[in-house]
Design an enzyme around this catalytic site. Structure first.
Site, PDB file in Angstrom:
ATOM      1  CE  LYS A 179      16.183   4.736  -2.763  1.00 41.94           C
ATOM      2  NZ  LYS A 179      15.806   5.993  -3.424  1.00 41.94           N
ATOM      3  N   GLY A 232       7.607   2.543   2.702  1.00 36.70           N
ATOM      4  CA  GLY A 232       7.142   2.832   1.345  1.00 36.70           C
ATOM      5  C   GLY A 232       5.940   1.972   1.026  1.00 36.70           C
ATOM      6  CB  SER A 233       4.373   1.150  -2.175  1.00 33.23           C
ATOM      7  OG  SER A 233       5.505   0.634  -2.844  1.00 33.23           O
ATOM      8  CB  THR A 234       1.990  -2.966   0.384  1.00 39.63           C
ATOM      9  OG1 THR A 234       1.605  -2.381   1.641  1.00 39.63           O
ATOM     10  CG2 THR A 234       1.828  -4.470   0.481  1.00 39.63           C
ATOM     11  CD  GLU A 235       3.876  -2.527  -7.152  1.00 36.26           C
ATOM     12  OE1 GLU A 235       3.302  -1.434  -6.914  1.00 36.26           O
ATOM     13  OE2 GLU A 235       4.199  -2.906  -8.286  1.00 36.26           O
ATOM     14  N   GLY A 237       7.684  -3.165  -0.680  1.00 32.67           N
ATOM     15  CA  GLY A 237       7.989  -3.901   0.553  1.00 32.67           C
ATOM     16  C   GLY A 237       8.071  -5.397   0.310  1.00 32.67           C
ATOM     17  CB  CYS A 288       1.556   5.372   5.521  1.00 32.79           C
ATOM     18  SG  CYS A 288       2.265   5.994   7.046  1.00 32.79           S
ATOM     19  CD  GLU A 389      -0.970   3.419   0.640  1.00 30.70           C
ATOM     20  OE1 GLU A 389      -0.017   2.816   0.120  1.00 30.70           O
ATOM     21  OE2 GLU A 389      -0.972   3.820   1.814  1.00 30.70           O
TER      22      GLU A 389
END
Ligand code: NAP
Ligand code: MG
Length: 506
Positions: A179, A232-235, A237, A288, A389
């Protein structure tokens, strides 16, 4: 305008109800192509196809060399079409044509590497020494594909991220649902066309565009999916890890970073200044592992920053398709707003603007999402702009007075993806590098990654590694085999054989 389709079970189809959305060129705000918007039902269809291809199809048990041949063909066609892929990528993401050209080159090279690895990876069973019992039994391990992989990627390196997910999953015999990010779906859908031309077995590769917030849920919770691979973003993740917990899926995450760039007192400024600009502002800081926290010796800070600002202000900003352009737009209007909001947060926290700090609107730039490269001085590491970030062209500069202090600041972060050290004394640089809690450290360099070296994050920058043998291991399960092939079928002392009776104390 061209219209794309979903690729599921070896066939192209519209999304349920024919839903589409345009992808936007961030240089001018104009639509580039019509993209299908997959629904939950479409995602379920893709998962079912990948499941069937894994459970019933030839793919997982096909000799690695045969899989490698198909992956090699994928690489070869990507190479033939690299100009087209680079131009797509630039229009879709706003990346400069030089960056997107480099990505297209690397993408086919990396895909070729995964093709070679398919043939070589663990081709031989690995025998374990020292476990045989009186020479009659032996033990070995083999690696097998995990199964159905759901792979979710971001918008900053759309083509490369697709390769980083497709390559290892396919090389090791998994099936995949890929995706792409909603901001940059174009090249993933182009890859679907190439996959289809080559003729992978149906269901092995499925590529679906659609909102992560909607179809991400089914990809990460479905009991038919065995592994989630996310960049992708830690959030997001964290959200994925918690959702995958319900079925204990294997999870690998490549998340955010706030990499510290330490210029030592004995650095060569000729390369450290340009290198630090490259580290933090390449692709408008949307990388990143960007060096977004620049740590400078206190007594050198003012001169170093003044020279950086002078050089930064001369970097050509403009049309990403112009090969002279070094600074393009950020990926979307929303991302531009996020970056501008962080600039306001920085000012509010008392940081001082050395340059930039606003949208660029001269001439044609007003139609796109351009942010002037921005440097903040007077930053302390507890500020939000130093801890969170930003993912845009914003650099935070901090002063330090000793190596210990530089290392302490560098490591005071929830992230641990990248880092860098600049020095003419390589031993000194290595000593500092060894103390940095990050997955990658560059010495007198930045952004270079090899597909033969593992890449990934310490701390909240991620789980697992991509690339190299470590990366492929993340796509396999290990099976231990214990074999007794004694020719003489003596009766075994079953209950006494695990441990000799005298050792068992009986
Ligand atoms: P993001 O918002 O986390 O989105 C990444 C992907 O996840 C997109 O495909 C997105 O789909 C999807 N997604 C969003 N919400 C989801 C959910 N609830 N469940 C499942 N999937 C979901 O990140 P981004 O803004 O696109 O990318 C920037 C971030 O990626 C930065 O934090 C950067 O550091 C990180 N990054 C890390 C690496 C690395 O290797 N460590 C490499 C590149 C980027 P939609 O687009 O449809 O929302
Ligand atoms: Mg776009």
């Amino acid at each position: 305008m061209e219209t794309y389709q979903l690729y599921i079970d070896g066939a192209f189809s519209d999304a349920e109800g024919g839903a589409t959305a345009p992808t936007i060129n961030p240089y001018n705000g104009e639509p580039v192509a019509d993209i299908p918007v997959a629904s939950v039902a479409d995602a379920e269809r893709a998962i079912a196809a990948a499941r069937k291809a894994f459970d019933e199809g030839p793919w997982p048990s096909m000799p690695g060399a045969e899989r490698g041949e198909l992956i090699g063909k994928l690489s070869a066609i990507m190479k033939e079409r690299s100009k087209e892929l680079a131009a797509n990528e630039s229009r879709d993401s706003g990346g400069t044509i030089v960056k997107c050209g480099a990505d297209a080159y690397l993408a086919q090279r990396q895909m070729a590497y995964f093709g070679q690895m398919a043939a070589n990876y663990n081709a031989e069973a690995k025998e374990i020494e020292g476990m045989s019992r009186e020479g009659r039994s032996y033990n070995y391990t083999i690696r097998e594909p995990i199964g159905v992989c759901a792979s979710i990627i971001p918008w900053n390196f759309p083509l490369l991220m697709a390769v980083w997910k497709l390559g290892p999953a396919l090389a090791t015999g998994n099936t995949i649902i890929l995706k792409p990010a909603s901001d940059t779906p174009l090249n993933a859908l182009e890859l679907a066309r190439i996959v289809d031309e080559i003729g992978f077995p149906p269901g092995v590769v499925n590529i679906i565009s659609g909102p992560g917030g909607v179809i991400g849920e089914v990809l990460t919770t479905s009991p038919l999916v065995d592994k989630v691979a996310f960049t992708g973003s830690t959030e997001v993740g964290r959200d994925i890890m918690s959702k995958a917990a319900g079925t204990l899926k294997k999870v690998t995450l490549e998340c955010g970073g706030k990499s510290a760039n330490i210029v030592l007192h004995d650095a060569n400024w000729d390369i450290a200044i340009d290198g630090s600009i490259f580290a933090s502002f390449y692709h408008q800081g949307q990388v990143c592992e960007s060096g977004t926290r620049l740590l400078l010796p206190k007594d050198q800070l003012d001169d170093f920053v003044a020279e950086m600002v002078r050089k930064l202000e001369s970097l050509p900003m403009g049309d990403p398709l112009d090969p002279a352009t070094k600074v393009g737009p950020v990926v979307s209007e929303r991302q531009m707003q996020t970056v501008l909001d962080y600039i306001e947060i920085g000012k509010g926290e008392g940081a001082v603007l050395a340059c930039g700090g606003e949208r660029a609107t001269d001439g044609d730039l007003a139609n796109g999402y351009f942010v002037k490269p921005t440097i903040f001085t007077g930053v302390t590491n507890d500020m939000r702009i130093a801890q969170e970030e930003i993912f845009g062209p914003v650099l935070c500069v901090m002063a330090y007075e000793s190596d210990d202090e530089a290392v302490a600041i560098a490591n005071d972060s929830i992230f641990g993806l990248g880092g860098g050290v600049w020095s003419e004394d390589i031993d000194h640089a290595k000593q500092v590098a060894a103390r940095m809690r990050t997955g990658t450290v560059w010495i007198n360099d930045w952004h270079l990654l090899s597909e033969r070296m593992p890449f990934g994050g310490y701390k909240q920058s991620g789980v697992g590694r991509e690339f190299g043998e470590e990366g492929l291991n993340e796509y396999t399960e290990v099976k231990s085999l214990h074999v007794d092939d004694a020719k003489t079928r003596d009766k075994k002392p079953w209950y006494d054989m695990l441990v000799p009776r005298e050792d068992a104390g009986a």
